[in-house]
Scaffold this motif. Sequence first.
Motif, mmCIF file in Angstrom:
data_model
loop_
_atom_site.group_PDB
_atom_site.id
_atom_site.type_symbol
_atom_site.label_atom_id
_atom_site.label_comp_id
_atom_site.label_asym_id
_atom_site.label_seq_id
_atom_site.Cartn_x
_atom_site.Cartn_y
_atom_site.Cartn_z
ATOM 1 N N PHE A 68 0.824 -1.209 0.000
ATOM 2 C CA PHE A 68 0.000 0.000 0.000
ATOM 3 C C PHE A 68 0.862 1.264 0.000
ATOM 4 O O PHE A 68 0.540 2.256 -0.662
ATOM 5 C CB PHE A 68 -0.942 0.001 1.209
ATOM 6 C CG PHE A 68 -2.077 -0.965 1.091
ATOM 7 C CD1 PHE A 68 -3.027 -0.841 0.082
ATOM 8 C CD2 PHE A 68 -2.204 -2.017 1.981
ATOM 9 C CE1 PHE A 68 -4.074 -1.745 -0.038
ATOM 10 C CE2 PHE A 68 -3.243 -2.928 1.871
ATOM 11 C CZ PHE A 68 -4.189 -2.790 0.861
ATOM 12 N N MET A 69 1.950 1.241 0.775
ATOM 13 C CA MET A 69 2.841 2.400 0.814
ATOM 14 C C MET A 69 3.449 2.673 -0.556
ATOM 15 O O MET A 69 3.478 3.817 -1.026
ATOM 16 C CB MET A 69 3.954 2.163 1.844
ATOM 17 C CG MET A 69 3.509 2.240 3.290
ATOM 18 S SD MET A 69 4.818 1.698 4.425
ATOM 19 C CE MET A 69 6.160 2.769 3.953
ATOM 20 N N TYR A 70 3.949 1.626 -1.195
ATOM 21 C CA TYR A 70 4.571 1.809 -2.509
ATOM 22 C C TYR A 70 3.538 2.185 -3.569
ATOM 23 O O TYR A 70 3.843 2.928 -4.505
ATOM 24 C CB TYR A 70 5.318 0.534 -2.916
ATOM 25 C CG TYR A 70 6.601 0.317 -2.145
ATOM 26 C CD1 TYR A 70 7.599 1.289 -2.138
ATOM 27 C CD2 TYR A 70 6.819 -0.850 -1.424
ATOM 28 C CE1 TYR A 70 8.776 1.095 -1.440
ATOM 29 C CE2 TYR A 70 7.996 -1.055 -0.715
ATOM 30 C CZ TYR A 70 8.970 -0.075 -0.728
ATOM 31 O OH TYR A 70 10.135 -0.263 -0.034
ATOM 32 N N PHE A 71 2.330 1.669 -3.430
ATOM 33 C CA PHE A 71 1.266 2.048 -4.363
ATOM 34 C C PHE A 71 0.959 3.538 -4.235
ATOM 35 O O PHE A 71 0.837 4.260 -5.238
ATOM 36 C CB PHE A 71 0.012 1.218 -4.085
ATOM 37 C CG PHE A 71 -1.139 1.533 -4.997
ATOM 38 C CD1 PHE A 71 -1.183 1.031 -6.291
ATOM 39 C CD2 PHE A 71 -2.188 2.354 -4.574
ATOM 40 C CE1 PHE A 71 -2.240 1.327 -7.141
ATOM 41 C CE2 PHE A 71 -3.246 2.650 -5.412
ATOM 42 C CZ PHE A 71 -3.270 2.134 -6.700
ATOM 43 N N GLY A 72 0.850 4.011 -2.985
ATOM 44 C CA GLY A 72 0.616 5.442 -2.776
ATOM 45 C C GLY A 72 1.757 6.291 -3.281
ATOM 46 O O GLY A 72 1.544 7.349 -3.886
ATOM 47 N N LEU A 73 2.999 5.826 -3.044
ATOM 48 C CA LEU A 73 4.164 6.556 -3.535
ATOM 49 C C LEU A 73 4.181 6.596 -5.061
ATOM 50 O O LEU A 73 4.529 7.625 -5.659
ATOM 51 C CB LEU A 73 5.445 5.893 -3.018
ATOM 52 C CG LEU A 73 6.770 6.524 -3.458
ATOM 53 C CD1 LEU A 73 6.912 7.929 -2.888
ATOM 54 C CD2 LEU A 73 7.950 5.660 -3.017
ATOM 55 N N ALA A 74 3.772 5.493 -5.693
ATOM 56 C CA ALA A 74 3.745 5.442 -7.158
ATOM 57 C C ALA A 74 2.738 6.430 -7.727
ATOM 58 O O ALA A 74 3.019 7.138 -8.705
ATOM 59 C CB ALA A 74 3.417 4.024 -7.624
ATOM 60 N N ILE A 75 1.545 6.482 -7.121
ATOM 61 C CA ILE A 75 0.521 7.438 -7.578
ATOM 62 C C ILE A 75 1.026 8.867 -7.423
ATOM 63 O O ILE A 75 0.890 9.708 -8.329
ATOM 64 C CB ILE A 75 -0.784 7.248 -6.791
ATOM 65 C CG1 ILE A 75 -1.399 5.867 -7.101
ATOM 66 C CG2 ILE A 75 -1.778 8.352 -7.115
ATOM 67 C CD1 ILE A 75 -1.863 5.698 -8.519
ATOM 68 N N MET A 76 1.627 9.149 -6.268
ATOM 69 C CA MET A 76 2.136 10.493 -6.018
ATOM 70 C C MET A 76 3.234 10.860 -7.019
ATOM 71 O O MET A 76 3.203 11.927 -7.641
ATOM 72 C CB MET A 76 2.686 10.587 -4.597
ATOM 73 C CG MET A 76 3.243 11.957 -4.238
ATOM 74 S SD MET A 76 4.090 11.972 -2.654
ATOM 75 C CE MET A 76 5.575 11.048 -3.063
ATOM 76 N N MET A 77 4.189 9.965 -7.195
ATOM 77 C CA MET A 77 5.302 10.252 -8.092
ATOM 78 C C MET A 77 4.821 10.374 -9.543
ATOM 79 O O MET A 77 5.249 11.272 -10.279
ATOM 80 C CB MET A 77 6.350 9.139 -7.983
ATOM 81 C CG MET A 77 7.563 9.347 -8.871
ATOM 82 S SD MET A 77 8.803 8.062 -8.595
ATOM 83 C CE MET A 77 9.864 8.355 -10.017
ATOM 84 N N GLY A 78 3.927 9.472 -9.954
ATOM 85 C CA GLY A 78 3.446 9.506 -11.331
ATOM 86 C C GLY A 78 2.658 10.760 -11.660
ATOM 87 O O GLY A 78 2.713 11.253 -12.800
ATOM 88 N N THR A 79 1.930 11.304 -10.692
ATOM 89 C CA THR A 79 1.121 12.506 -10.941
ATOM 90 C C THR A 79 1.919 13.791 -10.745
ATOM 91 O O THR A 79 1.604 14.822 -11.350
ATOM 92 C CB THR A 79 -0.111 12.517 -10.019
ATOM 93 O OG1 THR A 79 0.298 12.307 -8.655
ATOM 94 C CG2 THR A 79 -1.082 11.414 -10.414
ATOM 95 N N VAL A 80 2.938 13.762 -9.896
ATOM 96 C CA VAL A 80 3.797 14.941 -9.738
ATOM 97 C C VAL A 80 4.679 15.113 -10.977
ATOM 98 O O VAL A 80 4.800 16.208 -11.540
ATOM 99 C CB VAL A 80 4.663 14.821 -8.465
ATOM 100 C CG1 VAL A 80 5.737 15.911 -8.448
ATOM 101 C CG2 VAL A 80 3.789 14.933 -7.220
ATOM 102 N N TRP A 81 5.299 14.036 -11.410
ATOM 103 C CA TRP A 81 6.108 14.071 -12.635
ATOM 104 C C TRP A 81 5.245 13.550 -13.803
ATOM 105 O O TRP A 81 5.575 12.554 -14.441
ATOM 106 C CB TRP A 81 7.349 13.202 -12.471
ATOM 107 C CG TRP A 81 8.430 13.835 -11.647
ATOM 108 C CD1 TRP A 81 9.363 14.724 -12.067
ATOM 109 C CD2 TRP A 81 8.703 13.615 -10.259
ATOM 110 N NE1 TRP A 81 10.199 15.091 -11.045
ATOM 111 C CE2 TRP A 81 9.816 14.420 -9.904
ATOM 112 C CE3 TRP A 81 8.120 12.836 -9.255
ATOM 113 C CZ2 TRP A 81 10.358 14.460 -8.622
ATOM 114 C CZ3 TRP A 81 8.652 12.871 -7.981
ATOM 115 C CH2 TRP A 81 9.753 13.669 -7.671
ATOM 116 N N LEU A 82 4.170 14.204 -14.055
ATOM 117 C CA LEU A 82 3.176 13.705 -15.009
ATOM 118 C C LEU A 82 3.521 14.118 -16.440
ATOM 119 O O LEU A 82 3.653 15.303 -16.757
ATOM 120 C CB LEU A 82 1.784 14.240 -14.632
ATOM 121 C CG LEU A 82 0.636 13.804 -15.522
ATOM 122 C CD1 LEU A 82 0.450 12.294 -15.468
ATOM 123 C CD2 LEU A 82 -0.661 14.515 -15.100
#
Length: 643
Positions: A382-396
């Motif tokens: 869950f932590m890595y999933f949240g980090l992935a969403i955050m990173m993917g949308t910040v560096w979109l």
Amino acid sequence: MLTASLAPSCDAFGHTTDAIQDVEKGSELSRHLTNHALTSFSWSDVGVTVKDRKTKKPIQILNSSYGCVQAGSVVALMGPSGSGKTTMLNVLAHRTSTMKGDIQGRIMMNGRVMDEAAIRRVSTYVEQEDAMIGILTARETVDFAARLSMNGNTPKKDRLSRVDGLIESFGLQRQADTIVGTPLRKGLSGGQKRRLSVASQLVTSPRLVFLDEPTSGLDSTASFECMKFIRQVAKQHNLIIIASIHQPSTTTFQLFDQLMLLSQGRTCYFGAVSAVEGYFERIGRPIPLHINPAEYLLDLVNTDFGHDDSSADGSLGYVHEAWTASEEHNALMLSTATVSSLVPVSPSRTSRKSTLAIAWVLLHRNFIKSYRDLIAYGTRVFMYFGLAIMMGTVWLRLSYHQNSIQPFTNAIFFGGAFMSFMAVAYVPSIIEDLNSFAKERANGLYGPLPFIIGNTLIGIPWLFLIAVMFSIITYWLGHFNPTAGGFCMWVLWLFLDLLAAEGLVVLVSSIFPLFVVALAVTAFANGLWMCVNGFLVPMGTLNPFWKYVFHYIDYQAYVFQGMMVNQFRSTIWECDKSSDTDEYQCMYPSDLQSQGKIRGTAVLRAYKYSWGDDKIGEWIGIMFAIILAYRILGYLVLVMKKH
């Protein structure tokens, strides 16, 4: 260390023979004792002397203790806090590797002095803390203990029958499919956990059981029920059980066959519980009517609250002297000066599983834990999933314009470094595993090698799943090198990053098996790797000390380099055109500058990175070496920390 020479001991049936003089003969008997009945367990003149931390003078914390226990007996080891109960229990169980001091005396089974290996082959030690895997059910807990202790030829039907028998004997049949309990999921009660802890040790077929405060934290009723089950098993299977216990109720106290009362490291009484009242009445310290005998005796020998040890009439010294001069003490000394013959029975734990067989059992247990327990891998997913969403949308959807070169580089650093840093979430789970390992290892079930093998193998599929999941989200949202080969290399580098990070967590937790300390040290180590991996401070600027001492063993550095090459080796970037000169202004000069483009290798050149396939293969090889080194170091730490 304990005296290696032979000493006589008590005879289970009252017969005596000549004392054994030959040390080598005793060693041979020690090696095959597990093939014979344990009819008696005794100790003679046992003492422990340590140095005072301030004065550096020797202090005797355990003084000239004698005892003899017959098969089928349950012994209560009682005394006020600081009386030496735990020290006595550890000496009798040969758990003295971490004890700083001189240990004297003789520990005997069936009248023969035994070494540590012989004691552990026929004994088990149940510690005060319940070191069990919280997500396993009661039946699984006992079953895995059985699988770890039994040889591979034991039929599954026989094993399960023994497991179910112990579950029933300890009154846990209704809770057989209930988990032990985790911080997130409620399981067994405190009393049920204590009974399960004992049952999981008894399934390993010991002849001798040491219990450290088996009723700790339980109320009067739960304590009675726990000891009642223990007594029943001892009588049924003819075991010797020695339990340290603190202030039992009257009914619980009466369950014991013998009592050893300690105070200030000296014996105040050793003998049958039924003879306690008569003895203390004879020495002028009668137990009052309607008073809990255990409570009275503990108060009698307690010097912490108001007792005057200098008074000849009412002092603890009088009780000590009365015991030393008593007929019971002299008879006990005489009984530990005789030997008996061995009585053949079935072996206890003579056949051992291979390392791979034990590792397979541990892998199975770890697999159950990995998918049931959120703390093990679920939380991290869950932590890595949240980090992935955050990173993917910040560096979109970053463009391939030169203004995006630095954001891409920042994303690469962030992805690798924080994936590694968040491995600290594994600390609680590995510490639980290490606590179980310490208990099972101390009871002679297995060593560090199968533990490390099982722990390493269980992480591989989960970490690969995390790497793929994280990459699917971040790689395409961020618009990294849009090729199948680029994506696969990205997954590989993240996977190696996670393997190394988990290896670091296992190593640190093996050295510091305390949650807060392991968490802090792991976080510090990851912070260090971030600082010297070549991004925050370029290699040309990095201080030589940090560069040559830490950079080249920094797994994050190789991950960052590999991911940079993966992104920039085959990509082309657009430059800006000056409105004044109508010339292209490129941030990184390359052979494509005249066309208003930047070849990605120019970025790698600025970071002083090579980009050949041979160099990438070298980095991957170094990563595998670092991952293997962490695991080997973790193994060596566990080898050196033998309890």
